[in-house]
Design a protein around this motif. Structure first.
Motif, PDB file in Angstrom:
ATOM      1  N   GLU A 139      41.908  44.630  60.648  1.00  0.00           N
ATOM      2  CA  GLU A 139      42.800  45.133  59.597  1.00  0.00           C
ATOM      3  C   GLU A 139      42.009  45.187  58.286  1.00  0.00           C
ATOM      4  O   GLU A 139      41.368  44.202  57.907  1.00  0.00           O
ATOM      5  N   ILE A 140      42.009  46.340  57.601  1.00  0.00           N
ATOM      6  CA  ILE A 140      41.221  46.469  56.377  1.00  0.00           C
ATOM      7  C   ILE A 140      42.082  46.629  55.126  1.00  0.00           C
ATOM      8  O   ILE A 140      41.557  46.754  54.022  1.00  0.00           O
ATOM      9  N   ASN A 141      43.414  46.630  55.293  1.00  0.00           N
ATOM     10  CA  ASN A 141      44.310  46.722  54.138  1.00  0.00           C
ATOM     11  C   ASN A 141      45.404  45.664  54.308  1.00  0.00           C
ATOM     12  O   ASN A 141      46.557  45.979  54.593  1.00  0.00           O
ATOM     13  N   LYS A 158      48.182  42.525  53.992  1.00  0.00           N
ATOM     14  CA  LYS A 158      49.330  42.231  53.131  1.00  0.00           C
ATOM     15  C   LYS A 158      48.949  41.229  52.047  1.00  0.00           C
ATOM     16  O   LYS A 158      49.332  41.366  50.893  1.00  0.00           O
ATOM     17  N   LYS A 192      46.233  39.968  49.811  1.00  0.00           N
ATOM     18  CA  LYS A 192      44.933  40.371  49.292  1.00  0.00           C
ATOM     19  C   LYS A 192      43.968  39.194  49.185  1.00  0.00           C
ATOM     20  O   LYS A 192      42.739  39.370  49.195  1.00  0.00           O
ATOM     21  N   SER A 234      38.604  43.309  54.665  1.00  0.00           N
ATOM     22  CA  SER A 234      38.207  44.641  54.218  1.00  0.00           C
ATOM     23  C   SER A 234      37.003  45.096  55.022  1.00  0.00           C
ATOM     24  O   SER A 234      36.492  44.372  55.892  1.00  0.00           O
ATOM     25  N   THR A 265      45.181  49.678  60.653  1.00  0.00           N
ATOM     26  CA  THR A 265      45.860  49.560  59.378  1.00  0.00           C
ATOM     27  C   THR A 265      47.082  50.467  59.343  1.00  0.00           C
ATOM     28  O   THR A 265      47.356  51.180  60.313  1.00  0.00           O
ATOM     29  N   THR A 266      47.809  50.429  58.235  1.00  0.00           N
ATOM     30  CA  THR A 266      49.107  51.109  58.191  1.00  0.00           C
ATOM     31  C   THR A 266      49.018  52.582  57.817  1.00  0.00           C
ATOM     32  O   THR A 266      49.998  53.302  57.943  1.00  0.00           O
ATOM     33  N   GLU A 298      44.573  56.356  54.648  1.00  0.00           N
ATOM     34  CA  GLU A 298      43.952  56.507  53.343  1.00  0.00           C
ATOM     35  C   GLU A 298      42.505  56.022  53.332  1.00  0.00           C
ATOM     36  O   GLU A 298      41.661  56.558  52.612  1.00  0.00           O
ATOM     37  N   LEU A 299      42.218  54.979  54.117  1.00  0.00           N
ATOM     38  CA  LEU A 299      40.877  54.391  54.123  1.00  0.00           C
ATOM     39  C   LEU A 299      40.023  54.892  55.283  1.00  0.00           C
ATOM     40  O   LEU A 299      38.942  54.358  55.533  1.00  0.00           O
TER      41      LEU A 299
END
Length: 255
Positions: free
Chosen positions: A55-57, A59, A61, A66, A87-88, A91-92
């Motif tokens: 997971e790179i994004n 919940k 931080k 990342s 990830t959700t 965007e990345l």
């Protein structure tokens, strides 16, 4: 062939969901999970998985999950595992691709999407040979790894114990075989590597592993207790999976 994987995610519900989907594929086994940067890097360096779900994004931080984890691994890992970013959103995706990830899955992942990733992964994963050559001076012994019960260190050589009762001495260190043998072989002691397929009993109080159909008992040390726990978890999960399949088959018959 069996493939070990780990999950790096700060969302426990997501971890359980991902694991439940992987459970549909009997040749994959979970080595462990991590929910923050430091634990993730340590887990990879300790267990050397073939596949990482990352997971790179996150919940949280503060977990620091990342793509930077990939950069850190490149500093220390000789052979990089395949990394599937989870990830959700997309965007990345572009940044992830620049980090040479293997695949990208968007939450909530489906069994169909995971199946496609697994097919690609297995096509791109080098097969570990099931036959190895043991050389002793001018004598070459070719043995199937599935016939090896356990290996024992003897100074700079290693004694290989076979399921037919034979013992073969190899002039290689235990470290060589730890890196060469398939994933079914687990280091449980400075002096022992065991084929988990031959384990009949594990006694935590006595720190002992018992070998099937024999009186052989191998000690395990505290420094390798995590590996022993992994054997217990893998054998237990396989038993549960087999029971699940039996009940499913019974339901089909009843229908």
């Amino acid at each position: 062939m069996k493939y070990p994987y780990i999950i790096i995610d700060d969302d426990n519900a997501s971890i359980l969901k991902t694991q439940s989907l992987f459970d549909e594929f009997s040749n994959y086994f979970l080595l462990g999970t991590a929910n923050n940067y430091d634990d993730a890097v340590n887990l990879v360096l300790e267990h050397k998985p073939k596949l990482i779900v990352l997971e790179i994004n996150p919940k949280n931080k503060k977990s620091n999950l990342s793509l930077a984890i990939i950069n850190e691994l490149f500093r220390f890992v000789k052979v990089m595992p395949k990394i599937v970013v989870l990830t959700t959103g997309k965007e990345l995706a572009y940044e992830a691709i620049k980090h040479e990830i293997f695949d990208y899955l968007v939450k909530p992942i489906s069994l169909f999407e995971l199946r496609k990733t697994i097919i690609k992964f297995e096509r791109n994963t080098e097969e570990i040979p099931t036959t190895i050559c043991i050389k002793s001076y001018g004598d070459y012994r070719f043995i199937d790894t599935e016939d090896i019960v356990y290996a024992k260190a003897d100074n700079n050589s290693t004694d290989i114990f076979m399921n037919n009762g034979d013992m073969i001495t190899a002039f290689k260190t235990m470290k060589h075989f730890e890196n060469t043998l398939p994933n079914e072989f687990v280091r449980i002691h400075n002096s022992y590597i065991i084929n988990m397929n031959y384990v009949s009993r594990i006694h935590l109080g006595n720190s002992t592993c018992y070998i099937k159909n024999s009186k052989i008992q191998l000690p395990f040390s505290k420094s390798y207790k995590k590996n022993v726990d992994m054997i217990i978890n893998l054998i237990t999960s396989n038993e549960n999976r087999e029971l699940k399949n039996i009940f499913l088959n019974l339901d089909d018959l009843n229908d």
